[in-house]
Design a protein around this motif. Structure first.
Motif, PDB file in Angstrom:
ATOM      1  N   GLN A   1      -7.917  -9.261   9.769  1.00 37.36           N
ATOM      2  CA  GLN A   1      -8.714  -9.146  10.989  1.00 37.36           C
ATOM      3  C   GLN A   1      -7.934  -8.456  12.110  1.00 37.36           C
ATOM      4  OE1 GLN A   1     -10.035 -13.104  11.922  1.00 37.36           O
ATOM      5  NE2 GLN A   1     -11.343 -13.264  10.097  1.00 37.36           N
ATOM      6  N   GLY A   2      -6.654  -8.816  12.254  1.00 40.05           N
ATOM      7  CA  GLY A   2      -5.842  -8.152  13.271  1.00 40.05           C
ATOM      8  C   GLY A   2      -5.661  -6.677  12.993  1.00 40.05           C
ATOM      9  N   LEU A   3      -5.458  -6.326  11.711  1.00 32.83           N
ATOM     10  CA  LEU A   3      -5.313  -4.917  11.345  1.00 32.83           C
ATOM     11  C   LEU A   3      -6.612  -4.151  11.583  1.00 32.83           C
ATOM     12  CD1 LEU A   3      -3.298  -2.913  10.115  1.00 32.83           C
ATOM     13  CD2 LEU A   3      -4.101  -3.597   7.854  1.00 32.83           C
ATOM     14  N   GLU A   4      -7.738  -4.792  11.331  1.00 38.35           N
ATOM     15  CA  GLU A   4      -9.025  -4.137  11.564  1.00 38.35           C
ATOM     16  C   GLU A   4      -9.240  -3.846  13.039  1.00 38.35           C
ATOM     17  OE1 GLU A   4     -13.790  -5.194  11.015  1.00 38.35           O
ATOM     18  OE2 GLU A   4     -12.248  -6.360   9.969  1.00 38.35           O
ATOM     19  N   LEU A   5      -8.868  -4.779  13.906  1.00 37.21           N
ATOM     20  CA  LEU A   5      -9.016  -4.550  15.349  1.00 37.21           C
ATOM     21  C   LEU A   5      -8.105  -3.434  15.828  1.00 37.21           C
ATOM     22  CD1 LEU A   5      -9.265  -8.234  16.656  1.00 37.21           C
ATOM     23  CD2 LEU A   5     -11.110  -6.556  16.457  1.00 37.21           C
ATOM     24  N   MET A   6      -6.888  -3.361  15.294  1.00 35.66           N
ATOM     25  CA  MET A   6      -5.960  -2.322  15.720  1.00 35.66           C
ATOM     26  C   MET A   6      -6.446  -0.925  15.331  1.00 35.66           C
ATOM     27  SD  MET A   6      -2.283  -4.135  14.888  1.00 35.66           S
ATOM     28  CE  MET A   6      -1.389  -2.724  15.541  1.00 35.66           C
TER      29      MET A   6
ATOM     30  N   PRO B   1      -7.435   4.380   0.515  1.00 39.07           N
ATOM     31  CA  PRO B   1      -6.225   3.577   0.319  1.00 39.07           C
ATOM     32  C   PRO B   1      -5.144   3.956   1.325  1.00 39.07           C
ATOM     33  CG  PRO B   1      -6.372   5.257  -1.376  1.00 39.07           C
ATOM     34  CD  PRO B   1      -7.641   5.350  -0.575  1.00 39.07           C
ATOM     35  N   ILE B   2      -4.467   2.950   1.830  1.00 36.00           N
ATOM     36  CA  ILE B   2      -3.347   3.171   2.745  1.00 36.00           C
ATOM     37  C   ILE B   2      -2.061   3.175   1.921  1.00 36.00           C
ATOM     38  CG2 ILE B   2      -2.139   2.316   4.781  1.00 36.00           C
ATOM     39  CD1 ILE B   2      -4.663   0.859   5.574  1.00 36.00           C
ATOM     40  N   PRO B   3      -1.274   4.234   1.990  1.00 35.38           N
ATOM     41  CA  PRO B   3      -0.027   4.268   1.204  1.00 35.38           C
ATOM     42  C   PRO B   3       0.874   3.090   1.564  1.00 35.38           C
ATOM     43  CG  PRO B   3      -0.531   6.431   2.112  1.00 35.38           C
ATOM     44  CD  PRO B   3      -1.489   5.476   2.745  1.00 35.38           C
ATOM     45  N   ALA B   4       1.670   2.661   0.584  1.00 35.67           N
ATOM     46  CA  ALA B   4       2.563   1.526   0.784  1.00 35.67           C
ATOM     47  C   ALA B   4       3.558   1.818   1.897  1.00 35.67           C
ATOM     48  CB  ALA B   4       3.301   1.200  -0.518  1.00 35.67           C
ATOM     49  N   GLN B   5       3.645   0.880   2.822  1.00 29.02           N
ATOM     50  CA  GLN B   5       4.531   1.011   3.968  1.00 29.02           C
ATOM     51  C   GLN B   5       5.653  -0.020   3.851  1.00 29.02           C
ATOM     52  OE1 GLN B   5       3.969   3.507   6.287  1.00 29.02           O
ATOM     53  NE2 GLN B   5       2.331   4.052   4.852  1.00 29.02           N
ATOM     54  N   GLU B   6       6.871   0.442   4.031  1.00 26.23           N
ATOM     55  CA  GLU B   6       8.033  -0.448   3.959  1.00 26.23           C
ATOM     56  C   GLU B   6       8.462  -0.825   5.371  1.00 26.23           C
ATOM     57  OE1 GLU B   6      12.506  -0.604   1.944  1.00 26.23           O
ATOM     58  OE2 GLU B   6      11.155   1.089   1.606  1.00 26.23           O
TER      59      GLU B   6
ATOM     60  N   ASP C   1       0.882  -2.432   0.858  1.00 26.75           N
ATOM     61  CA  ASP C   1      -0.159  -1.421   0.797  1.00 26.75           C
ATOM     62  C   ASP C   1      -1.511  -2.091   1.008  1.00 26.75           C
ATOM     63  OD1 ASP C   1      -0.178  -2.808  -1.547  1.00 26.75           O
ATOM     64  OD2 ASP C   1      -0.528  -1.074  -2.833  1.00 26.75           O
ATOM     65  N   ALA C   2      -2.458  -1.321   1.514  1.00 27.98           N
ATOM     66  CA  ALA C   2      -3.760  -1.868   1.885  1.00 27.98           C
ATOM     67  C   ALA C   2      -4.831  -0.827   1.615  1.00 27.98           C
ATOM     68  CB  ALA C   2      -3.764  -2.305   3.351  1.00 27.98           C
TER      69      ALA C   2
ATOM     70  N   SER D   1      -6.541   7.680   8.490  1.00 24.71           N
ATOM     71  CA  SER D   1      -5.441   7.374   7.574  1.00 24.71           C
ATOM     72  C   SER D   1      -4.130   7.173   8.317  1.00 24.71           C
ATOM     73  CB  SER D   1      -5.298   8.502   6.547  1.00 24.71           C
ATOM     74  OG  SER D   1      -4.181   8.277   5.702  1.00 24.71           O
ATOM     75  N   GLN D   2      -3.835   8.063   9.258  1.00 26.07           N
ATOM     76  CA  GLN D   2      -2.585   7.924  10.010  1.00 26.07           C
ATOM     77  C   GLN D   2      -2.600   6.684  10.911  1.00 26.07           C
ATOM     78  OE1 GLN D   2       0.169   9.878   9.595  1.00 26.07           O
ATOM     79  NE2 GLN D   2      -1.029  10.714   7.904  1.00 26.07           N
ATOM     80  N   MET D   3      -3.731   6.398  11.510  1.00 24.11           N
ATOM     81  CA  MET D   3      -3.827   5.204  12.353  1.00 24.11           C
ATOM     82  C   MET D   3      -3.663   3.939  11.512  1.00 24.11           C
ATOM     83  SD  MET D   3      -4.093   3.798  15.232  1.00 24.11           S
ATOM     84  CE  MET D   3      -4.405   5.271  16.204  1.00 24.11           C
ATOM     85  N   ALA D   4      -4.210   3.949  10.316  1.00 27.14           N
ATOM     86  CA  ALA D   4      -4.086   2.788   9.444  1.00 27.14           C
ATOM     87  C   ALA D   4      -2.632   2.557   9.032  1.00 27.14           C
ATOM     88  CB  ALA D   4      -4.969   2.966   8.209  1.00 27.14           C
ATOM     89  N   GLN D   5      -1.910   3.612   8.695  1.00 26.31           N
ATOM     90  CA  GLN D   5      -0.506   3.459   8.323  1.00 26.31           C
ATOM     91  C   GLN D   5       0.327   2.932   9.487  1.00 26.31           C
ATOM     92  OE1 GLN D   5       1.140   6.939   6.334  1.00 26.31           O
ATOM     93  NE2 GLN D   5      -0.892   7.516   5.599  1.00 26.31           N
TER      94      GLN D   5
END
Length: 295
Positions: A141-146, A71-76, A88-89, A113-117
């Motif tokens: 899809q864009g988040l997956e590529l990043m 899980p990716i922590p909620a980002q504001e 969150d994702a 985890s850090q890259m996902a956040q």
């Protein structure tokens, strides 16, 4: 002598058992073993099953090859249209190259985890609120590529990324609720107006049909009365139709005109009869004179 040989044999056997116990390793089906010999990576990756290493020289590190759910922590962040949101994702990834995952990055889980956040915050800043709410598949899809671009160098493959929830401020929720309510009300009014238009056309056609047969209007009134009276839970006030009043008025006028015509016919007849009686000679016999005078 024999006892010494037996003791030596037992000692060697014990040492062999201890060596085998220290050298034997079991790698599970969903794991792969990476061996370091004197700190140097061995090119061969150990597969599942029983494997042997040199105790004190080799070091075996097991790498999990299963898909990991993180899980990716909620980002504001602030969207492109200046709305503050919390997103969150969840990211699904797996190790495809165990040696690179161990050598190239200290802790591949923490790195992913850090890259996902970081990527999630970047996506929030590049997107609008409507995209976060309605176009999640494209954002996923864009988040997956990043995330996948740097993760490939670490021997990790991103399987899937999903945005779970988008939290909005209360003021924005109320504004969106009012907007949705206004849109619903507009659609309801349009539908009601369309229904009234269709009903008016049908009523106009029915009125033209009933104008040719006034009794149809009375039958329709009686049907309505029967439908209302079937409930038996209200007091029914039956109005007198205007057509019935007009019918009674016409009947009264016809009766009045008939009486006036009869009176007009009777008056001249009586005058004429009276006149004729005055003009005609009296047919009554004269009175007899006094009998004494007759003689």
């Amino acid at each position: 002598m024999v006892e010494e040989l037996v003791a030596a044999g037992v000692t060697l056997a014990s040492a062999g058992v201890v060596y085998l116990a220290a050298a034997a390793r079991v790698v599970k089906q969903y794991e792969r073993g990476v061996v370091f010999r004197l700190g140097k990576l061995r090119p061969q990756v150990r597969g599942p099953g029983l494997t042997m290493i040199v105790p004190g020289v080799d070091k075996l590190r097991k790498v999990n090859m299963q898909i990991v759910t993180m899980p990716i922590p909620a980002q504001e962040g602030i969207t492109r249209d200046n709305v503050t949101v919390r997103v969150d994702a969840v990211v699904y990834f797996k190790v495809t190259a165990p040696a690179e995952a161990v050598v190239r990055v200290e802790d591949y889980r923490f790195a992913v985890s850090q890259m996902a956040q970081t990527s999630l915050r970047s996506i929030i800043g590049k997107s609008e609120l409507d995209d976060l709410l309605s176009s999640r598949e494209r954002l996923n899809q864009g988040l997956e590529l990043m995330i996948d671009s740097p993760a490939v160098e670490w021997g990790v493959t991103i399987d899937r990324v999903e945005i779970k929830d988008v939290s909005l401020p209360e003021t924005m929720k109320r504004s969106m609720a009012r907007q949705a309510e206004a849109d619903r009300e507009r659609r309801a009014r349009v539908i009601n107006a369309d229904a009234e238009l269709q009903a008016s056309k049908k009523l106009a056609e029915a009125a033209h049909q009933m104008s040719d047969a006034p009794a149809a209007l009375q039958l329709r009134l009686l049907q309505t009365v029967m439908a209302v009276a079937a409930e038996k839970n209200s007091t029914l006030v039956l109005p007198i139709p205007v057509e019935l009043l007009r019918f009674l008025e016409k009947g009264t006028q016809v009766a009045t005109s008939a009486q006036e015509s009869d009176v007009a016919v009777q008056r001249p007849t009586s005058v004429e009869s009276r006149t004729s009686r005055d003009e005609l000679p009296s047919r009554e016999a004269p009175l007899d004179p006094d009998p004494e005078e007759r003689f």
